[in-house]
Design a protein around this motif. Structure first.
Motif, PDB file in Angstrom:
ATOM      1  N   GLU A 116     175.798  74.526 -37.951  1.00  0.00           N
ATOM      2  CA  GLU A 116     174.535  75.514 -38.586  1.00  0.00           C
ATOM      3  C   GLU A 116     174.002  76.247 -37.409  1.00  0.00           C
ATOM      4  O   GLU A 116     173.641  75.600 -36.568  1.00  0.00           O
ATOM      5  N   GLU A 117     173.729  77.424 -37.680  1.00  0.00           N
ATOM      6  CA  GLU A 117     173.000  78.332 -36.415  1.00  0.00           C
ATOM      7  C   GLU A 117     171.477  77.793 -36.675  1.00  0.00           C
ATOM      8  O   GLU A 117     170.785  77.463 -37.634  1.00  0.00           O
ATOM      9  N   GLN A 118     171.059  77.698 -35.486  1.00  0.00           N
ATOM     10  CA  GLN A 118     169.470  77.781 -34.878  1.00  0.00           C
ATOM     11  C   GLN A 118     169.160  79.383 -34.542  1.00  0.00           C
ATOM     12  O   GLN A 118     169.993  79.631 -33.727  1.00  0.00           O
ATOM     13  N   ARG A 119     168.189  79.758 -35.279  1.00  0.00           N
ATOM     14  CA  ARG A 119     167.735  80.962 -34.676  1.00  0.00           C
ATOM     15  C   ARG A 119     166.415  80.980 -34.293  1.00  0.00           C
ATOM     16  O   ARG A 119     165.507  80.561 -34.990  1.00  0.00           O
ATOM     17  N   GLU A 120     166.334  81.701 -32.908  1.00  0.00           N
ATOM     18  CA  GLU A 120     165.118  81.482 -32.404  1.00  0.00           C
ATOM     19  C   GLU A 120     164.748  82.989 -32.130  1.00  0.00           C
ATOM     20  O   GLU A 120     165.159  83.673 -31.368  1.00  0.00           O
ATOM     21  N   PRO A 121     163.415  83.408 -32.920  1.00  0.00           N
ATOM     22  CA  PRO A 121     162.773  84.868 -32.751  1.00  0.00           C
ATOM     23  C   PRO A 121     162.240  85.217 -31.298  1.00  0.00           C
ATOM     24  O   PRO A 121     162.015  86.311 -31.145  1.00  0.00           O
ATOM     25  N   ASP A 122     161.786  84.210 -30.596  1.00  0.00           N
ATOM     26  CA  ASP A 122     161.260  84.175 -29.653  1.00  0.00           C
ATOM     27  C   ASP A 122     162.044  84.779 -28.179  1.00  0.00           C
ATOM     28  O   ASP A 122     162.781  83.895 -27.827  1.00  0.00           O
ATOM     29  N   PHE A 123     162.031  86.062 -28.045  1.00  0.00           N
ATOM     30  CA  PHE A 123     163.263  86.520 -27.185  1.00  0.00           C
ATOM     31  C   PHE A 123     162.617  87.109 -25.963  1.00  0.00           C
ATOM     32  O   PHE A 123     162.081  88.050 -25.787  1.00  0.00           O
TER      33      PHE A 123
END
Ligand SMILES: CCCO[C@@H]1O[C@H](CO)[C@@H](O[C@@H]2O[C@H](CO)[C@H](O)[C@H](OCc3cn(Cc4ccccc4)nn3)[C@H]2O)[C@H](O)[C@H]1NC(C)=O
Length: 136
Positions: free
Chosen positions: A72-79
């Protein structure tokens, strides 16, 4: 996927040790990935910053790959990455999780789903030019 970057094998990075990658994000970067684990089909962490890729914009995708199957993907918007800029990425791990130290003192954690006991395999793919790698 075809390896189109640096491939390190036969490593023995232990819990508590670290890998520090320094390099440059290409000026027209769409996506790059750091992959680590036991082998290409057995990754504790696929760390994939996407500038513009797969319909995603400026988001870090993390996932594991077990027996060739994505978890399952973990998505981190702090880029914290910018095209054309140098970046330093630090990786360490323990029995519970992998820790990725990012630019701007940002830190990202990902569960050690494989129960990885040593990082033996490490690759960098895509729009990132590695300038140095340090094992501590
Ligand atoms: C909305 C329903 C479909 O979901 C989409 O499903 C795609 C296929 O699984 C997901 O994309 C895959 O996500 C994986 C992580 O979960 C990996 O990132 C898959 O790429 C593997 C890969 C590495 N490489 C080498 C490489 C890497 C970076 C730059 C250049 C070459 N080429 N392909 C990438 O194809 C993609 O992240 C996922 N999107 C969402 C929103 O979930």
């Amino acid at each position: 996927a075809m390896e189109c970057g640096m491939v390190l094998t036969h490593l023995k990075v232990q819990p508590g040790e670290s890998i520090a990658v320094k390099g440059t994000v290409l000026p027209d970067a769409k996506s790059f990935a750091l992959n680590m684990g036991r082998a290409g089909s057995d990754l504790a962490l696929h760390f994939n910053p996407r500038f513009e890729s797969h319909g995603d914009t400026r988001i870090i995708i993390c996932n594991s790959l077990q027996g060739g199957e994505w978890g399952e993907e973990q998505r981190e918007p702090d880029f914290p990455f910018q095209p054309g800029q140098d970046a330093k990425i630090g990786i360490s791990f323990d029995a519970q999780e992998l820790t990725v130290a990012l630019p701007g003192e940002q830190q990202l954690k990902f569960p050690n789903r494989l129960g990885l006991e040593a990082i033996e395999f490490f690759t960098v793919e895509g729009d990132f030019r590695v300038k140095s790698i340090k094992f501590k």
